[in-house]
Design an enzyme around this catalytic site. Structure first.
Site, PDB file in Angstrom:
ATOM      1  CG  HIS A  19      -2.557   8.612   4.560  1.00  0.00           C
ATOM      2  ND1 HIS A  19      -1.925   9.489   3.706  1.00  0.00           N
ATOM      3  CD2 HIS A  19      -3.077   7.637   3.781  1.00  0.00           C
ATOM      4  CE1 HIS A  19      -2.050   9.058   2.461  1.00  0.00           C
ATOM      5  NE2 HIS A  19      -2.744   7.935   2.472  1.00  0.00           N
ATOM      6  CE  LYS A  43       1.174   4.710  -7.666  1.00  0.00           C
ATOM      7  NZ  LYS A  43       0.405   4.966  -6.434  1.00  0.00           N
ATOM      8  CB  SER A 130      -1.401  11.198  -1.584  1.00  0.00           C
ATOM      9  OG  SER A 130      -1.413  10.674  -0.294  1.00  0.00           O
TER      10      SER A 130
HETATM   11  O1  PNS Z   1      -1.858   4.074  -1.242  1.00  0.00           O
HETATM   12  P1  PNS Z   1      -2.149   3.158  -2.401  1.00  0.00           P
HETATM   13  O2  PNS Z   1      -1.273   3.542  -3.565  1.00  0.00           O
HETATM   14  O3  PNS Z   1      -3.607   3.100  -2.739  1.00  0.00           O
HETATM   15  O4  PNS Z   1      -1.720   1.659  -1.925  1.00  0.00           O
HETATM   16  C1  PNS Z   1      -1.836   0.573  -2.794  1.00  0.00           C
HETATM   17  C2  PNS Z   1      -1.150  -0.676  -2.218  1.00  0.00           C
HETATM   18  C3  PNS Z   1       0.276  -0.381  -1.792  1.00  0.00           C
HETATM   19  C4  PNS Z   1      -1.927  -1.138  -0.996  1.00  0.00           C
HETATM   20  C5  PNS Z   1      -1.209  -1.774  -3.301  1.00  0.00           C
HETATM   21  O5  PNS Z   1      -0.702  -1.265  -4.492  1.00  0.00           O
HETATM   22  C6  PNS Z   1      -0.420  -3.027  -2.919  1.00  0.00           C
HETATM   23  O6  PNS Z   1      -0.791  -3.762  -2.039  1.00  0.00           O
HETATM   24  N1  PNS Z   1       0.722  -3.252  -3.619  1.00  0.00           N
HETATM   25  C7  PNS Z   1       1.625  -4.337  -3.346  1.00  0.00           C
HETATM   26  C8  PNS Z   1       1.647  -5.379  -4.486  1.00  0.00           C
HETATM   27  C9  PNS Z   1       0.547  -6.399  -4.301  1.00  0.00           C
HETATM   28  O7  PNS Z   1       0.478  -7.079  -3.296  1.00  0.00           O
HETATM   29  N2  PNS Z   1      -0.335  -6.494  -5.301  1.00  0.00           N
HETATM   30  C10 PNS Z   1      -1.455  -7.391  -5.273  1.00  0.00           C
HETATM   31  C11 PNS Z   1      -2.534  -6.913  -4.305  1.00  0.00           C
HETATM   32  S1  PNS Z   1      -4.018  -6.728  -5.088  1.00  0.00           S
END
Ligand code: PNS
Length: 177
Positions: A19, A43, A130
């Site tokens: 990161h 989560k 992670s």
């Molecule tokens: O570190 P991660 O868990 O891979 O991050 C995932 C993240 C936070 C980027 C993704 O889950 C996200 O954008 N969540 C917010 C909800 C959203 O916008 N969902 C639709 C996008 S496809």
């Protein structure tokens, strides 16, 4: 001239060297980079939002154009709130591609003006996640070189609360375990 603001959304549970590598790369190409921690009620994270925010703020303090924030809801809505025109995401290996492409295209469907920019972390972090860091630490393996020293210490304390007390006592007297 218009400033290009990007968000770097993620769970960061915990932040890894991968990161931080990406944050450093992103800070060089965007005028402002907002590291955005998702508040995800589905989560059950190992580190609280407050802990993750504090770690990321400390670890990115030397980047003048990087700030840390917490968001919930859609990434595209958050991007609009902070006036970001790009979403930064890391791609480590081909296996990431399908999920990342899906997310990028869904975000584009929701907000066509918002671009997703993929960057590759340094190759020594290409297998790092992670989830694996949590698993290795929980099973007693070494996570040295995979996470910053601060995160390593916090992980050890999290898994062994007695160590936290010991470290708190030692830091009061100027020593650390
Ligand atoms: O570190 P991660 O868990 O891979 O991050 C995932 C993240 C936070 C980027 C993704 O889950 C996200 O954008 N969540 C917010 C909800 C959203 O916008 N969902 C639709 C996008 S496809």
């Amino acid at each position: 001239m218009r400033k290009v603001i990007a968000i770097y959304p993620g769970s960061f549970d915990p932040p890894t060297n991968g990161h931080l590598d990406l944050i450093e790369r992103g800070s060089k190409i965007f005028d402002e980079l907002v590291v955005a921690i998702l508040r995800n009620p589905d989560k059950d994270p190992l580190f609280s939002l407050h802990e993750r925010r504090h770690m990321l703020e400390t670890l990115t303090g030397n980047f003048k154009n990087v700030r840390v924030d917490v968001f919930d809801g859609l990434t595209v809505d958050y991007a609009a709130r902070v006036k970001a025109s790009a979403v930064l995401r890391g791609i480590r290996a081909l296996s990431d591609y399908e999920y990342e492409l899906q997310m990028a295209l869904m975000n584009r469907k929701l907000q066509p003006e918002l671009e997703t920019v993929f960057m590759m972390p340094a190759e020594q972090y290409s297998y790092l996640s992670s989830r694996l860091v949590r698993e290795v630490a929980q099973l007693g393996g070494s996570i040295e070189d995979l996470v910053p020293e601060m995160v390593e210490r916090r992980l050890k304390e999290k898994l062994d609360p007695a160590l936290k007390l010991q470290n708190a006592r030692k830091s009061r007297t100027g020593k650390r375990a």
